[in-house]
Motif scaffolding. Sequence first.
Motif, PDB file in Angstrom:
ATOM      1  N   GLN A 127      -7.477 -17.050  36.213  1.00  0.00           N
ATOM      2  CA  GLN A 127      -8.041 -17.175  34.863  1.00  0.00           C
ATOM      3  C   GLN A 127      -7.494 -16.098  33.940  1.00  0.00           C
ATOM      4  N   ASP A 128      -7.367 -14.884  34.476  1.00  0.00           N
ATOM      5  CA  ASP A 128      -6.861 -13.752  33.698  1.00  0.00           C
ATOM      6  C   ASP A 128      -6.273 -12.739  34.678  1.00  0.00           C
ATOM      7  N   PRO A 129      -4.937 -12.696  34.800  1.00  0.00           N
ATOM      8  CA  PRO A 129      -4.299 -11.799  35.776  1.00  0.00           C
ATOM      9  C   PRO A 129      -4.680 -10.331  35.624  1.00  0.00           C
ATOM     10  N   SER A 130      -5.105  -9.918  34.430  1.00  0.00           N
ATOM     11  CA  SER A 130      -5.462  -8.509  34.245  1.00  0.00           C
ATOM     12  C   SER A 130      -6.683  -8.119  35.066  1.00  0.00           C
ATOM     13  N   TYR A 131      -7.524  -9.099  35.418  1.00  0.00           N
ATOM     14  CA  TYR A 131      -8.691  -8.794  36.237  1.00  0.00           C
ATOM     15  C   TYR A 131      -8.291  -8.174  37.573  1.00  0.00           C
ATOM     16  N   GLY A 132      -7.132  -8.569  38.087  1.00  0.00           N
ATOM     17  CA  GLY A 132      -6.717  -8.137  39.421  1.00  0.00           C
ATOM     18  C   GLY A 132      -6.404  -6.667  39.541  1.00  0.00           C
ATOM     19  N   PRO A 155      -3.733 -12.812  52.634  1.00  0.00           N
ATOM     20  CA  PRO A 155      -4.300 -13.010  51.297  1.00  0.00           C
ATOM     21  C   PRO A 155      -3.552 -12.235  50.221  1.00  0.00           C
ATOM     22  N   PHE A 156      -3.081 -11.031  50.555  1.00  0.00           N
ATOM     23  CA  PHE A 156      -2.281 -10.247  49.605  1.00  0.00           C
ATOM     24  C   PHE A 156      -1.078 -11.059  49.145  1.00  0.00           C
ATOM     25  N   LYS A 157      -0.405 -11.709  50.076  1.00  0.00           N
ATOM     26  CA  LYS A 157       0.775 -12.515  49.751  1.00  0.00           C
ATOM     27  C   LYS A 157       0.408 -13.697  48.867  1.00  0.00           C
ATOM     28  N   GLU A 158      -0.788 -14.256  49.062  1.00  0.00           N
ATOM     29  CA  GLU A 158      -1.230 -15.382  48.240  1.00  0.00           C
ATOM     30  C   GLU A 158      -1.446 -14.957  46.793  1.00  0.00           C
ATOM     31  N   PHE A 159      -1.951 -13.754  46.595  1.00  0.00           N
ATOM     32  CA  PHE A 159      -2.136 -13.257  45.228  1.00  0.00           C
ATOM     33  C   PHE A 159      -0.800 -13.140  44.498  1.00  0.00           C
ATOM     34  N   LEU A 160       0.244 -12.815  45.219  1.00  0.00           N
ATOM     35  CA  LEU A 160       1.554 -12.638  44.600  1.00  0.00           C
ATOM     36  C   LEU A 160       2.125 -13.941  44.067  1.00  0.00           C
ATOM     37  N   LYS A 161       1.569 -15.063  44.477  1.00  0.00           N
ATOM     38  CA  LYS A 161       2.033 -16.366  43.995  1.00  0.00           C
ATOM     39  C   LYS A 161       1.430 -16.725  42.639  1.00  0.00           C
ATOM     40  N   ILE A 162       0.464 -15.939  42.178  1.00  0.00           N
ATOM     41  CA  ILE A 162      -0.185 -16.214  40.896  1.00  0.00           C
ATOM     42  C   ILE A 162       0.775 -15.864  39.756  1.00  0.00           C
ATOM     43  N   GLU A 163       0.933 -16.778  38.836  1.00  0.00           N
ATOM     44  CA  GLU A 163       1.858 -16.571  37.726  1.00  0.00           C
ATOM     45  C   GLU A 163       1.447 -15.367  36.877  1.00  0.00           C
ATOM     46  N   ASN A 164       2.415 -14.536  36.546  1.00  0.00           N
ATOM     47  CA  ASN A 164       2.223 -13.359  35.687  1.00  0.00           C
ATOM     48  C   ASN A 164       1.306 -12.305  36.299  1.00  0.00           C
ATOM     49  N   PHE A 165       1.187 -12.307  37.619  1.00  0.00           N
ATOM     50  CA  PHE A 165       0.350 -11.289  38.243  1.00  0.00           C
ATOM     51  C   PHE A 165       1.170 -10.426  39.193  1.00  0.00           C
ATOM     52  N   HIS A 166       0.982  -9.126  39.083  1.00  0.00           N
ATOM     53  CA  HIS A 166       1.567  -8.147  39.992  1.00  0.00           C
ATOM     54  C   HIS A 166       0.504  -7.099  40.287  1.00  0.00           C
ATOM     55  N   SER A 242       3.072  -3.211  39.623  1.00  0.00           N
ATOM     56  CA  SER A 242       4.095  -3.179  40.649  1.00  0.00           C
ATOM     57  C   SER A 242       5.438  -3.665  40.137  1.00  0.00           C
ATOM     58  N   SER A 243       5.463  -4.280  38.945  1.00  0.00           N
ATOM     59  CA  SER A 243       6.727  -4.737  38.390  1.00  0.00           C
ATOM     60  C   SER A 243       7.496  -3.603  37.740  1.00  0.00           C
ATOM     61  N   ALA A 244       6.806  -2.504  37.467  1.00  0.00           N
ATOM     62  CA  ALA A 244       7.448  -1.348  36.859  1.00  0.00           C
ATOM     63  C   ALA A 244       8.004  -0.437  37.944  1.00  0.00           C
ATOM     64  N   PRO A 245       9.099   0.290  37.654  1.00  0.00           N
ATOM     65  CA  PRO A 245       9.635   1.200  38.661  1.00  0.00           C
ATOM     66  C   PRO A 245       8.665   2.327  38.949  1.00  0.00           C
ATOM     67  N   ALA A 246       8.643   2.773  40.161  1.00  0.00           N
ATOM     68  CA  ALA A 246       7.738   3.857  40.544  1.00  0.00           C
ATOM     69  C   ALA A 246       8.118   5.131  39.817  1.00  0.00           C
ATOM     70  N   LYS A 247       7.137   5.779  39.203  1.00  0.00           N
ATOM     71  CA  LYS A 247       7.391   7.039  38.530  1.00  0.00           C
ATOM     72  C   LYS A 247       7.300   8.181  39.530  1.00  0.00           C
ATOM     73  N   LYS A 248       8.103   9.182  39.301  1.00  0.00           N
ATOM     74  CA  LYS A 248       8.115  10.332  40.196  1.00  0.00           C
ATOM     75  C   LYS A 248       6.844  11.146  39.996  1.00  0.00           C
ATOM     76  N   LEU A 249       6.187  11.501  41.077  1.00  0.00           N
ATOM     77  CA  LEU A 249       4.992  12.328  40.980  1.00  0.00           C
ATOM     78  C   LEU A 249       5.369  13.707  40.460  1.00  0.00           C
ATOM     79  N   LEU A 250       4.453  14.313  39.748  1.00  0.00           N
ATOM     80  CA  LEU A 250       4.714  15.615  39.162  1.00  0.00           C
ATOM     81  C   LEU A 250       4.712  16.699  40.231  1.00  0.00           C
ATOM     82  N   ASN A 251       5.687  17.605  40.143  1.00  0.00           N
ATOM     83  CA  ASN A 251       5.701  18.711  41.095  1.00  0.00           C
ATOM     84  C   ASN A 251       4.915  19.889  40.524  1.00  0.00           C
TER      85      ASN A 251
END
Length: 347
Positions: A127-132, A155-166, A242-251
């Motif tokens: 209904q709204d991918p942002s809920y996830g 189930p995690f893999k099933e969520f990945l099949k939802i359009e526009n959801f990461h 998860s579609s964005a590249p991982a940012k480096k943690l601050l040292n």
Amino acid sequence: MDEEFSLDEIISYARDFQNFEKVFSAVYLHPDWLTTIPSTRRWAILHHIVLSGNTVHFDQILPSQKSNVQFRLLTKTADQETVLDIAKSHVYLSDMLKRIERLIKLDELLNYAREGKWDQCIEIVKQDPSYGNEKPPYRRFYLIHHLAYWNAVEPFKEFLKIENFHFALLLRVDGKKVNDIAREANCEAFANFIEKEYTAYFDDDDDNDILYEPSAAQNMLNQHDANIIIVPHTIYNEPQSSSAPAKKLLNRAEVNKLVPRKAKPINISNIPTRYSSKTILNLLTCSLTRATVTDPVVAADGFTYERTAIENWLKANDCSPMTNEKLAHKDLTPNVLVKRLLDTLTQ
């Protein structure tokens, strides 16, 4: 810190839409007051705040319930009305109604997730991918942490099949990543899967000494002879999806530029016995760094942060670090209550 107030007095302020600063302080010091209805009253504080239509106050008060396991958003008045009923019965509460309906949907999703009812969860996220990737401010787990707790790889893999959801894979609970949550629950299959499939998100760089440290204050609460607490400072940065590249943690060097390294020691013996030490120490802890605040501010999400830490977060993010919901604005307000507590407890 020595200010005395009664529940009845605070309900009166809330009923008259006055003195929200005092209402805010009282509820944060006594979280259960938000939904308590004395025998002489019909409504709790929460119901009056909803009736006021002030969504800013509503959002600011809800994080007070993050440690209150008894809290329910749809708690009823003496006349058996919920906040949803109140919002629906007044045209001017349209914004409040939208906010409450969204929180109810998030609660529905996370209740299903807690029970492992993944088909129902998938329908809600469709209904709204942002809920996830969001949660109410009074909930502990996001959807992905429930999946980890259930060892729910398929189930995690099933969520990945939802359009526009990461999935936002680096959403944390008490500073812990999803793989840590999985291992705490002895769910090695999920932890191994997530680390293998998304290596960049979970391959910590030990050379930079970037481990997320829990608040020393919380650890020392279990030591009955410990009256003086000094809390270390750490901070993390993370991508929003998860579609964005991982940012480096601050040292450590980068952390030094963001938050003060030296905080005054907190003297637990100065906490009046009418207040819970755990409640007070939670109030003094930055929601982002998990360290004692020195310049406490409240953001639009209602959580308290060290000013420099949340300012840095807001330079790159428009969502709450605690709920992943989009912030209504980026204004910061000094937390007068916490500042007053600091002045008292560091004397």
